[in-house]
Write a protein that holds these residues in place. Structure first.
Motif, PDB file in Angstrom:
ATOM      1  N   GLY A  52       0.720  -1.273  -0.031  1.00  0.00           N
ATOM      2  CA  GLY A  52      -0.059  -0.137  -0.015  1.00  0.00           C
ATOM      3  C   GLY A  52       0.795   1.217  -0.010  1.00  0.00           C
ATOM      4  N   LEU A  53       1.687   1.349   0.630  1.00  0.00           N
ATOM      5  CA  LEU A  53       2.980   2.269   0.627  1.00  0.00           C
ATOM      6  C   LEU A  53       3.623   2.330  -0.391  1.00  0.00           C
ATOM      7  CD1 LEU A  53       3.963   1.800   4.376  1.00  0.00           C
ATOM      8  CD2 LEU A  53       2.358   3.776   3.557  1.00  0.00           C
ATOM      9  N   GLN A  54       3.950   1.282  -1.088  1.00  0.00           N
ATOM     10  CA  GLN A  54       4.711   1.075  -2.559  1.00  0.00           C
ATOM     11  C   GLN A  54       6.040   1.217  -1.972  1.00  0.00           C
ATOM     12  OE1 GLN A  54       2.650   4.043  -4.998  1.00  0.00           O
ATOM     13  NE2 GLN A  54       2.316   2.283  -6.522  1.00  0.00           N
ATOM     14  N   LEU A  55       6.367   0.572  -0.825  1.00  0.00           N
ATOM     15  CA  LEU A  55       7.602   0.436  -0.443  1.00  0.00           C
ATOM     16  C   LEU A  55       8.275  -1.034  -0.489  1.00  0.00           C
ATOM     17  CD1 LEU A  55       7.719   2.904   2.394  1.00  0.00           C
ATOM     18  CD2 LEU A  55       8.638   3.278   0.275  1.00  0.00           C
ATOM     19  N   ALA A  56       9.605  -1.205  -0.551  1.00  0.00           N
ATOM     20  CA  ALA A  56      10.117  -2.771  -0.462  1.00  0.00           C
ATOM     21  C   ALA A  56       9.906  -3.139   1.196  1.00  0.00           C
ATOM     22  CB  ALA A  56      11.381  -2.797  -0.756  1.00  0.00           C
ATOM     23  N   CYS A  57       9.852  -4.161   1.426  1.00  0.00           N
ATOM     24  CA  CYS A  57       9.877  -4.917   2.834  1.00  0.00           C
ATOM     25  C   CYS A  57      10.967  -4.186   3.848  1.00  0.00           C
ATOM     26  CB  CYS A  57       9.596  -6.313   3.167  1.00  0.00           C
ATOM     27  SG  CYS A  57       7.987  -6.715   2.312  1.00  0.00           S
ATOM     28  N   HIS A  58      12.127  -4.100   3.249  1.00  0.00           N
ATOM     29  CA  HIS A  58      13.333  -3.897   3.911  1.00  0.00           C
ATOM     30  C   HIS A  58      13.408  -2.356   4.404  1.00  0.00           C
ATOM     31  CE1 HIS A  58      15.041  -3.641  -0.249  1.00  0.00           C
ATOM     32  NE2 HIS A  58      15.353  -2.466   0.122  1.00  0.00           N
ATOM     33  N   ASP A  59      12.448  -1.649   3.900  1.00  0.00           N
ATOM     34  CA  ASP A  59      12.484  -0.127   4.200  1.00  0.00           C
ATOM     35  C   ASP A  59      11.408   0.186   5.247  1.00  0.00           C
ATOM     36  OD1 ASP A  59      14.128   0.515   2.162  1.00  0.00           O
ATOM     37  OD2 ASP A  59      12.403   0.638   0.435  1.00  0.00           O
ATOM     38  N   CYS A  60      10.597  -1.013   5.645  1.00  0.00           N
ATOM     39  CA  CYS A  60       9.608  -0.965   6.917  1.00  0.00           C
ATOM     40  C   CYS A  60      10.029  -1.476   8.071  1.00  0.00           C
ATOM     41  CB  CYS A  60       8.331  -1.412   6.097  1.00  0.00           C
ATOM     42  SG  CYS A  60       7.936  -0.788   4.873  1.00  0.00           S
ATOM     43  N   LEU A  61       9.596  -0.851   9.179  1.00  0.00           N
ATOM     44  CA  LEU A  61       9.804  -1.528  10.381  1.00  0.00           C
ATOM     45  C   LEU A  61       8.355  -1.614  11.322  1.00  0.00           C
ATOM     46  CD1 LEU A  61      12.358  -1.232  12.753  1.00  0.00           C
ATOM     47  CD2 LEU A  61      10.340   0.095  13.749  1.00  0.00           C
ATOM     48  N   VAL A  62       8.394  -2.840  11.782  1.00  0.00           N
ATOM     49  CA  VAL A  62       7.161  -3.003  12.512  1.00  0.00           C
ATOM     50  C   VAL A  62       7.330  -2.750  14.107  1.00  0.00           C
ATOM     51  CG1 VAL A  62       5.459  -4.962  13.223  1.00  0.00           C
ATOM     52  CG2 VAL A  62       6.304  -4.644  10.834  1.00  0.00           C
ATOM     53  N   PHE A  63       6.121  -2.486  14.516  1.00  0.00           N
ATOM     54  CA  PHE A  63       5.802  -2.100  15.902  1.00  0.00           C
ATOM     55  C   PHE A  63       5.007  -3.320  16.536  1.00  0.00           C
ATOM     56  CE2 PHE A  63       7.669   2.077  15.214  1.00  0.00           C
ATOM     57  CZ  PHE A  63       8.610   1.891  16.217  1.00  0.00           C
ATOM     58  N   GLU A  64       4.943  -4.243  17.442  1.00  0.00           N
ATOM     59  CA  GLU A  64       4.170  -5.384  17.850  1.00  0.00           C
ATOM     60  C   GLU A  64       4.363  -5.580  19.113  1.00  0.00           C
ATOM     61  OE1 GLU A  64       1.975  -7.488  17.500  1.00  0.00           O
ATOM     62  OE2 GLU A  64       1.378  -7.644  15.086  1.00  0.00           O
ATOM     63  N   ASP A  65       3.057  -5.913  19.675  1.00  0.00           N
ATOM     64  CA  ASP A  65       2.903  -6.577  21.036  1.00  0.00           C
ATOM     65  C   ASP A  65       2.714  -7.932  21.348  1.00  0.00           C
ATOM     66  OD1 ASP A  65       0.424  -6.345  20.487  1.00  0.00           O
ATOM     67  OD2 ASP A  65      -0.007  -6.587  22.351  1.00  0.00           O
ATOM     68  N   GLY A  66       2.867  -8.680  20.026  1.00  0.00           N
ATOM     69  CA  GLY A  66       2.173 -10.219  20.123  1.00  0.00           C
ATOM     70  C   GLY A  66       3.160 -10.919  19.566  1.00  0.00           C
TER      71      GLY A  66
END
Ligand code: BG6
Ligand code: MG
Length: 230
Positions: free
Chosen positions: A167-181
């Motif tokens: 959706g952001l039209q970005l590669a996965c390695h450009d993204c960082l996830v915040f998660e509690d699970g």
């Protein structure tokens, strides 16, 4: 080797993808209360430790997990009815929420991220995600919003985060996830994304970095952590 280093520089962080429940807002507790009410009715022992395995897990998969805890089965009609009632109890909790229920530090961090031009997406398993974001008035920060209504395979499958990056039209390695699970950290890793765990180190030890919450967290600290991850 040094030349190679310069040819392959660390990619800049371009986007943050946030889980919702337990990261932006403390709805993880409301999910627990609603499941606890159901498991008490069904005479299933269910503890807060068991609940760690439900974080990020879809409504249907959560009920399967709980029934397995006690070796129980339900007819398809009773299964559907249990899901419906659990969601009604959960929604009753949601209806009391206000912007004050956003987790400490989150509104300030989202505002700073936005001001630096960082892209922001939501990657939640919840079918109630839009409703919850509206109640706490944070919807406007999210350029892309992926929730439980748009994905077939729930966390720990990577789909929710892959769709976020798409959706952001970005590669996965450009993204960082915040998660509690636990399931969410696994989903991020299956998507080839780094993940910051929000919660306890002993529970989220598979995350690339763990912090208890967003209080005092800044984009500067995020960039330091991103550099240390590479
Ligand atoms: C996740 C929660 O975000 O959404 C899970 O961590 C929950 O506990 C899942 O089961 C599905 O949420 P909902 O609101 O569609 O029942
Ligand atoms: Mg969560």
């Amino acid at each position: 080797m040094q030349e190679l280093y310069y040819l392959c520089p660390m990619n800049a962080l371009k986007a943050c993808i946030f889980d919702l429940d337990g990261v932006i807002v403390d709805t993880a507790h409301f999910h627990f209360l609603a499941w606890k009410r159901l498991t008490d009715e069904l005479d299933i022992p269910f503890t807060t430790e068991d609940n760690e395995h439900l974080k990020g897990v879809s409504r249907v998969d959560s009920l399967h997990f709980l029934l397995r805890l006690a070796g129980k089965t339900l007819t398809p009609e009773a299964f559907e009815d249990a899901l419906k009632r659990k969601n009604e109890w959960f929604l009753a909790h949601i209806s009391t929420m206000t912007p004050a229920d956003a987790l400490a530090g989150i509104p300030a961090f989202l505002a700073e991220l936005k001001s630096t031009g960082m892209r922001i997406a939501l990657g939640s398993a919840s079918k109630n995600a839009r409703l919850i974001l509206e109640r706490i008035q944070l919807t406007h920060y999210f350029e892309v919003l992926i929730d439980g209504n748009q994905i077939e395979k729930a966390k720990p499958a990577p789909d929710v985060f892959l769709k976020g990056a798409e959706g952001l039209q970005l590669a996965c390695h450009d993204c960082l996830v915040f998660e509690d699970g636990i399931a969410g950290i696994e989903a991020a890793h299956h998507a080839q994304m780094k993940a910051i765990g929000i919660g306890r180190q002993d529970v989220l030890h598979m995350a690339d970095y763990v912090m208890p919450d967003f209080q005092g967290f800044t984009v500067g600290k995020l960039q330091d952590i991103w550099r240390e991850m590479h």
